[in-house]
Design a protein around this motif. Structure first.
Motif, PDB file in Angstrom:
ATOM      1  N   UNK A  13       0.827  -1.212   0.000  1.00 61.02           N
ATOM      2  CA  UNK A  13       0.000   0.000   0.000  1.00 61.02           C
ATOM      3  C   UNK A  13       0.865   1.267   0.000  1.00 61.02           C
ATOM      4  N   UNK A  14       2.065   1.158   0.562  1.00 65.32           N
ATOM      5  CA  UNK A  14       2.971   2.309   0.520  1.00 65.32           C
ATOM      6  C   UNK A  14       3.356   2.605  -0.940  1.00 65.32           C
ATOM      7  N   UNK A  18       1.613   5.897  -1.248  1.00 65.61           N
ATOM      8  CA  UNK A  18       2.559   6.727  -0.499  1.00 65.61           C
ATOM      9  C   UNK A  18       2.577   6.284   0.955  1.00 65.61           C
ATOM     10  N   UNK A  19       3.659   6.572   1.656  1.00 66.02           N
ATOM     11  CA  UNK A  19       3.846   6.042   3.006  1.00 66.02           C
ATOM     12  C   UNK A  19       2.978   6.725   4.054  1.00 66.02           C
ATOM     13  N   UNK A  88      -2.648  -2.221   6.282  1.00 62.30           N
ATOM     14  CA  UNK A  88      -1.577  -3.169   5.960  1.00 62.30           C
ATOM     15  C   UNK A  88      -2.157  -4.405   5.273  1.00 62.30           C
ATOM     16  N   UNK A  89      -1.597  -4.788   4.134  1.00 61.34           N
ATOM     17  CA  UNK A  89      -2.034  -6.022   3.477  1.00 61.34           C
ATOM     18  C   UNK A  89      -1.124  -7.185   3.875  1.00 61.34           C
TER      19      UNK A  89
ATOM     20  N   UNK B 223       8.616  -5.614   7.425  1.00 61.17           N
ATOM     21  CA  UNK B 223       9.799  -5.080   6.753  1.00 61.17           C
ATOM     22  C   UNK B 223       9.405  -4.572   5.366  1.00 61.17           C
ATOM     23  N   UNK B 224       9.845  -3.360   5.051  1.00 63.42           N
ATOM     24  CA  UNK B 224       9.646  -2.803   3.706  1.00 63.42           C
ATOM     25  C   UNK B 224      11.029  -2.502   3.139  1.00 63.42           C
ATOM     26  N   UNK B 225      11.454  -3.329   2.228  1.00 62.88           N
ATOM     27  CA  UNK B 225      12.817  -3.235   1.692  1.00 62.88           C
ATOM     28  C   UNK B 225      13.014  -2.112   0.691  1.00 62.88           C
ATOM     29  N   UNK B 226      11.939  -1.494   0.231  1.00 63.75           N
ATOM     30  CA  UNK B 226      12.082  -0.308  -0.638  1.00 63.75           C
ATOM     31  C   UNK B 226      12.267   0.929   0.222  1.00 63.75           C
ATOM     32  N   UNK B 227      11.462   1.007   1.293  1.00 60.77           N
ATOM     33  CA  UNK B 227      11.538   2.178   2.173  1.00 60.77           C
ATOM     34  C   UNK B 227      12.640   2.007   3.212  1.00 60.77           C
TER      35      UNK B 227
END
Lengths: 94, 250
Positions: A13-14, A18-19, A88-89, B223-227
């Motif tokens: 979703x980010x 966008x975050x 959050x997915x 965990x978000x590996x892009x951000x």
């Protein structure tokens, strides 16, 4: 009248929305108002957040002020000014 | 765990000499006398199995019904080109035995079901969920809750992943956290994502086996590996949960 809330989108979703998004909403507002704003940001991406009826997909985790919102009709949950709404997915791969 | 000791051999003392200052000899003995079941010998199972074997987990049971294909090799680093067509658990067992011949590896080429899960989980000190689908994850989660075996869950998609530790009767279980599974389409996955999440699973498994507990209960750690970010999604035990609460066995 408008009030603002903060929307946080995690993981996929980010990428789509966008975050962290500071959002001004027509007031009074519900989670559905946030969904409508997200649709403006990425109309095609909305299909990953909601089902054909426009309701949040059951698997999507919704939190307001870090409290998990469960059960049916989550979209109609009323918001207060300054609320933080997070989506959050859950992921499946291994 | 009891206060029983199993003195290390000179060979074991040499193999683990760089981690014994961290764990203590007693901690290393505990690991060597621990049994862990890794469900899934894929992207997550690869790093989990490597690091648990290297750390000296005494008995590693590894479960998977698949065979190695070339498209696995971008992320399932326990397998190699020469293993294509071979059973994943046999391929993994060979690699683990080459890495650490002093531990016991128990490869089981089976598909997890309600019928066989009891035999898979029974006698284990900990179970690792390195599966790739929710129906099997829920079967494993229910069995772990029922037999009071700690479970370390993870899942990945693209650059993102989630990890959570489940201590039955103490923390929320997988079904409390994710009562409705996401759609099952084979997701794109980068090997590094599975590597990061798998390493964290192995780290938590070791800490739980040592009796240090976990800092990853009652939340999905995302965990978000892009951000380049970790986020925490709090989770509560659901008293009506079908797996661990009154909605299940009671």
């Amino acid at each position: 009248m408008k009030e603002s809330v903060r929307v946080r989108a995690f993981a996929r979703f980010r990428e789509l929305f966008g975050g962290t998004i500071e959002m001004d909403l027509p007031w009074p507002a519900t989670v559905r108002s946030v969904i409508r704003e997200l649709e403006k940001i990425n109309p095609a991406g909305l299909a990953e957040l909601v089902d054909n009826e426009g309701n949040l997909k059951k698997s999507v985790i919704l939190m307001i002020n870090r409290e998990r919102i469960m059960g049916p009709a989550r979209e109609d949950c009323p918001l207060r000014p300054g609320d933080e709404i997070a989506f959050y997915p859950p992921v499946a791969g291994g | 765990m009891t206060g029983e000791r199993w003195p290390l051999t000179p060979r074991e003392r040499e193999r683990y000499e760089r981690q014994i200052p961290l764990l203590g000899e007693e901690g290393q003995e505990r690991l060597l006398h621990s049994s862990v079941c890794i469900a899934g010998a894929g992207g997550l199972g690869s790093p989990v199995a490597f690091y648990l074997a290297a750390a000296g987990i005494g008995r590693i049971r590894i479960i998977d019904s698949d065979r190695v294909s070339r498209s696995n090799l971008n992320r399932q680093i326990i397998h190699a080109e020469a293993d294509i067509g071979r059973s994943k658990v046999d391929s993994a067992a060979r690699r683990l035995e080459a890495l650490n011949p002093d531990i016991e590896v128990d490869p089981r080429p089976l598909h997890l079901t309600e019928e066989n899960v009891v035999n898979v989980v029974r006698g284990m000190n900990l179970v690792v969920d390195a599966l790739d689908n929710y129906p099997a994850r829920y079967i494993l989660n229910r069995a772990a809750c029922m037999h009071t075996v700690p479970l370390v869950h993870a899942a990945v998609n693209g650059y993102c992943g989630q990890v959570m530790a489940i201590i039955p009767r103490k923390t929320a279980c997988l079904q409390c956290a994710i009562p409705h599974p996401p759609e099952e389409t084979p997701p794109p996955v980068l090997g590094t994502t599975a590597g990061i999440l798998g390493c964290i699973q192995a780290n938590e498994a070791i800490r739980i086996l040592l009796g240090e507990g976990t800092v990853m209960g009652d939340a999905l750690h995302v965990w978000d590996g892009r951000a380049g970010t970790w986020d925490m999604i709090p989770v509560k035990r659901d008293p009506a949960c079908r797996a661990c609460g009154a909605g299940g066995k009671g």
